[in-house]
Scaffold this active site. Structure first.
Site, short mmCIF file in Angstrom:
data_model
loop_
_atom_site.label_atom_id
_atom_site.label_comp_id
_atom_site.label_asym_id
_atom_site.label_seq_id
_atom_site.Cartn_x
_atom_site.Cartn_y
_atom_site.Cartn_z
N HIS A 131 26.49 51.57 -7.08
CA HIS A 131 26.43 50.13 -7.24
C HIS A 131 27.54 49.43 -6.45
CE1 HIS A 131 27.58 46.39 -9.31
NE2 HIS A 131 26.28 46.18 -9.25
N CYS A 149 30.73 17.10 10.60
CA CYS A 149 31.99 17.84 10.54
C CYS A 149 32.41 18.11 9.09
CB CYS A 149 33.09 17.13 11.30
SG CYS A 149 33.47 15.50 10.64
#
Ligand code: PEP
Ligand code: MG
Length: 896
Positions: free
Chosen positions: A455, A832
């Protein structure tokens, strides 16, 4: 006609993943191409959605179809649920459209009760196996369906092993396992309040419900949020006839990849465990053997498996991740999917597939998840320092990268320490899916147990996080938060460094260095640049950031936050003097001190960008971030300004704002204090003239950006100051330098009146941080405090500050473009805000026709790739639309 909720594997194919989930579609496809797949059926993702719509119930229509398909499956397999001769046992497994390894639930060996155990025990002459299956089933069913914790059963197993004086589960006898099964059933009855169900159909409905329910478990929700998987997709459920890897030494189970998922190297890579079931490999409870060793034990099955791998890789034209079982020497395929891989491996595999003639360059670019590139852009250990260091231990290099931090032992501690700003390494015996939030918070993960497909390894690779797994030399004492390795005892808070590529573990700090774009990375990026339309700029405030961004492919600066140029100790003093002035003269005096800093910085930025565009955003300091709060700083400021401490405190009190984010910042500062814009314009233009004189061949044209504009008159006012000052500087210097004046669009009113504002602006740049803040009315600094409640209550699936809200904020963006461009056709438009580096937001920006996105330097390659993918996708969609239209018009012509 009733809707079809269930499909046999023989009724589906690989194109049906939306309905059958990835696992179901691929089981059907493997069946179609004649591979050995234990047969079964898939309950659709739509049934899962229906289950939630029906208040978490499986309705009669769906139940009816499931029962019908059980009968069909019984016919196909020749086995029957609960049969005295040939009982049917099944696995019940989740499978969403996009793979979510380990996030949802699975149940194996379903269909067992004591009578059936008797039958299979006699038939196989293998009572040990029969009881082993039963005790596993009770344990899994209790955990997954009834949510009785695994730990109660594990304690009983440990007790049994202690009593018998053995170490491994496989050493327990048939009688031990039978006794365990009875103990498990007692435990179940005690915890649940009723006996363990014997009827296989009842067991099956319980299991299906549990898989549907697991779509909504916390770890799946976190995983979905991180991987952009919508909640509305739901999971399918696959009911498949069992193949047994735990019937004896001629049986086994494995997980394998057709190429190395860590490096991308060609060749079979994987792990195999004899006499075991699937979860033993994935859970990392026993350390498996390498897949190549399987050849000696199972030559025939191995040869067949190698053929299957080739067939599948050619068929899917991608690296496959497969699960399989060998039952009495015979191979069964349980799953195939495009394998999860590290970013490094993804690049190598994509390039190799192009070189092998299996994929086009466009397909190669589209195969890579832009978010994964992040790992490659992050630091690696400094080679010199690494050479000088001696590892104190070694595990498996499960997910590359370098990490250095303080040791913590629980996922909760990892989260807590990380929230305090500490870098941590999460050290665990083995990880489980419950640990995902802690794993995410940590810089790196180190586990004692488990292989490359455990895992921890799978999840870390998916997250792009450094992981060293299976370091068996560690003597762990989780309870007392300490471990021993290389003769030293480590406690919580001690610093270690881990290398996710080599698996080496080091004592203390090893310095790291930045990554570089080269090799396959460079090749993919070059292809991406060929296909994209959107330009990619960067948000950079220092020449160092700007240089880094250029190396990573930035084509300009889209945002230089000038207030960020004052964070350093010597500069902040001058800045505070400016803020805390109470006359124009005082302010001008302070601004005169600031001007040379600014001019020098701008010059360095222009030089770093070598003639590419540079957008300089004028001051936008939320005042609370800049006024001094410490007594010593106040005293220093008072001395510098020749005022008393009390006078300065009065000024600071006067500057206090209840809501600084909506306070006296941005262009509002210039409206009140025009001298600020004058000083900044001088700095921008003087620096530009200097650089222009040195580099006449560069097309230097500074873009001055005015923040927080809400009205065209506001912009006009500030622009007038800028233009007058700039033109005066240019005239004095007898220069021919050009410049532009534009504005941020970050206030809803600016978007709504974009037609007016466009008449005064050379460019627009969307400040989606503020635009999101003001459209939602959520403070961008505080939303984190309540967003979790929004996720828990399914109000939001994502943080709108990270992933652009296309429905609301996006509509404002579209409206702005529609209003602005007709007024000023030469208007160039970018973004931006933080969203400029988020792949799904970049795709949206492409679609609505922006000219560029601007993001932080390390996200530049992500944006380049996402922009290319958006272009390719658009072209593909257009092509299919054209084909559709032309076949429609052909049909119409025939009819006419
Ligand atoms: C914005 O608001 O999106 C932006 C880029 O400006 P800042 O984050 O500096 O407010
Ligand atoms: Mg802003």
């Amino acid at each position: 006609m009733a809707k079809k909720w269930v499909y046999l594997f023989t009724e589906g194919n690989a194109d049906m993943r939306e309905l059958l989930g990835g696992k179901g579609a691929n089981l059907a496809e493997m069946t179609n191409i004649g591979l050995p797949v234990p047969q079964g059926f898939t309950i659709t993702t739509e049934a899962c959605t229906q289950y939630y719509e029906d208040g978490r119930e499986i309705n009669q229509e769906i139940r009816g179809q499931i029962n019908e398909y059980i009968a069909k499956m019984e016919k196909i397999t020749g086995k029957k649920f609960g049969d005295k001769e040939n009982p049917l046992l099944v696995s019940v497994r989740s499978g969403a459209r996009a793979s979510m390894p380990g996030m949802m639930d699975t149940i194996l060996n379903l269909g067992l009760n004591e009578d059936v155990v008797d039958v299979i025990s006699k038939k196989s002459n293998n009572p040990r196996w029969a009881w082993d299956c039963y005790r596993r089933f009770i344990q899994m069913y209790s955990d997954v369906v009834m949510e009785v914790g695994k730990k109660y059963f594990e304690e009983l197993i440990d007790k049994m092993k202690d009593n018998r004086g053995v170490k491994q589960d496989v050493e327990l006898t048939a009688d031990d396992l039978k006794e365990l099964a009875y103990q498990f059933k007692d435990e179940y009855k005690e915890k649940v309040g009723e006996p363990f169900p014997d009827d296989p159909k009842e067991q099956l409905m319980g299991a299906i419900k549990a898989v549907f329910r697991s779509w909504d478990n916390p770890r799946a929700n976190v995983y979905r949020r991180d991987n952009d998987i919508p909640y509305s997709w739901g999971t399918a459920v696959n009911v498949q006839s069992m193949a047994f890897g735990n019937m004896g030494d001629d049986c086994g189970t494995g997980v394998a990849f057709t190429r190395d998922p860590a490096t991308g190297e060609r060749g079979l890579f994987g792990e195999f465990l004899t006499n075991a079931q699937g979860e033993d490999v994935v859970a990392g409870v026993r350390t498996p053997m390498r897949i190549s060793e399987m050849e000696q034990k199972f030559p025939e099955a191995f040869a067949q498996f190698k053929d299957v791998c080739q067939i599948l890789e050619k068929h899917y034209r991608d690296m496959q991740d497969m699960e399989f079982t060998v039952e009495n020497g015979k191979l069964y395929m349980l799953q195939t999917r495009n394998g999860k891989r590290t970013a490094q491996a993804a690049l190598k595999i994509a390039c190799d597939l192009v070189d092998e003639g299996m994929r086009t360059e466009e397909e190669a670019v589209s195969m890579i998840d832009p978010r994964n590139l992040d790992t490659l852009l992050h630091p690696q250990f400094d080679v010199k320092a690494l050479k000088a260091a001696t590892p104190m231990g070694k595990g498996l290099g499960a997910s590359p990268g370098a990490a250095c931090g303080k040791v913590v032992f629980t996922a909760d501690d990892a989260v807590e320490w990380a929230n305090r700003g500490e870098d941590v390494i999460l050290v665990r015996l083995e990880t489980s899916p419950e640990d995902i939030t802690g794993m995410k918070s940590a810089q790196g993960i180190l586990t004692v147990r488990g292989g490359m497909t455990s895992h921890a390894a799978v999840v870390a690779r998916g997250m792009g996080e450094c992981c060293v797994a299976g370091c068996g030399d560690i003597t762990m004492d989780e309870e007392n938060k300490r471990f021993k390795l290389g003769g030293k005892e480590y406690h919580e808070g001690d610093i270690i460094s881990i290398d996710g590529s080599t698996g080496n573990i080091y004592d203390g700090v090893i310095p790291t260095v930045d990554a570089q774009i080269a090799g396959e990375f460079g090749r993919i990026m070059a292809w991406a640049d060929k296909f994209r339309r959107l330009k990619v700029r960067t948000n950079a405030d220092t020449p160092r950031d700007a240089k880094k961004a250029r190396e990573l492919g930035a084509e300009g600066i889209g945002l230089c936050r000038t207030e960020h140029m004052f964070f350093e100790a010597d500069r902040i003093a001058a800045f505070r003097e400016m803020i805390c002035s109470d006359t124009v003269e005082e302010r001008v005096e302070a601004l005169d001190k600031i001007l040379p800093y600014q001019q020098g910085d701008f010059k360095a930025l222009y030089e770093a960008l070598e003639g590419n565009p540079v957008t300089i955003r004028f001051l936008d300091p939320p005042l609370h971030e800049f006024v001094p709060t410490e007594e010593a700083d106040i005293k220093k400021l008072a001395e510098a300004k020749g005022k008393s401490v009390d006078e300065i405190k009065d000024i600071i009190d006067g500057l206090h704002e209840f809501n600084p984010m909506m306070g006296h910042r941005g262009c509002r500062l210039t409206v009140a204090y025009p001298e600020i814009a004058r000083m900044q314009t001088k700095a921008v233009i003087r620096a530009a003239i200097e650089v222009h004189n040195e580099h006449k061949d560069w097309d230097l044209r500074p873009e001055i950006m005015i923040p927080l504009v809400c009205d065209v008159k506001e912009l006009k006012f500030v622009k007038k100051i800028v233009v007058e000052t700039a033109d005066e500087e240019i005239r004095k210097a007898n220069s021919d330098i050009k410049y532009e004046v534009g504005t941020m669009i970050e206030i809803p009113r600016a978007a709504l009146t974009a037609n007016e504002i466009a008449s005064e602006a050379d460019f627009f740049c969307f400040g989606t941080n503020d635009l999101t803040q003001m459209t939602y009315g959520f403070s961008r600094d505080d939303a984190g405090k309540f967003l979790d409640a929004y996720y828990d209550n399914k109000i939001f699936e994502n943080d709108p500050f990270s992933k652009l809200d296309q429905t609301g904020v996006g509509k404002l963006l579209e409206m702005t473009i529609k209003l602005g461009r007709p007024v000023n056709p030469s208007l160039h438009i970018g973004i931006c805000g933080e969203h400029g580096g988020d792949p799904s937001s970049v795709e949206f920006c492409h679609k609505i026709g922006l000219d560029y996105v601007s993001c932080s330097p390390f996200r530049v390659p992500i944006a380049r790739l996402a922009a290319a993918q958006a272009s390719i996708k658009e072209r593909e969609e257009r092509k299919s639309m054209e084909i559709l239209l032309s076949s429609k018009s052909k049909k119409e012509k025939v009819l006419v």
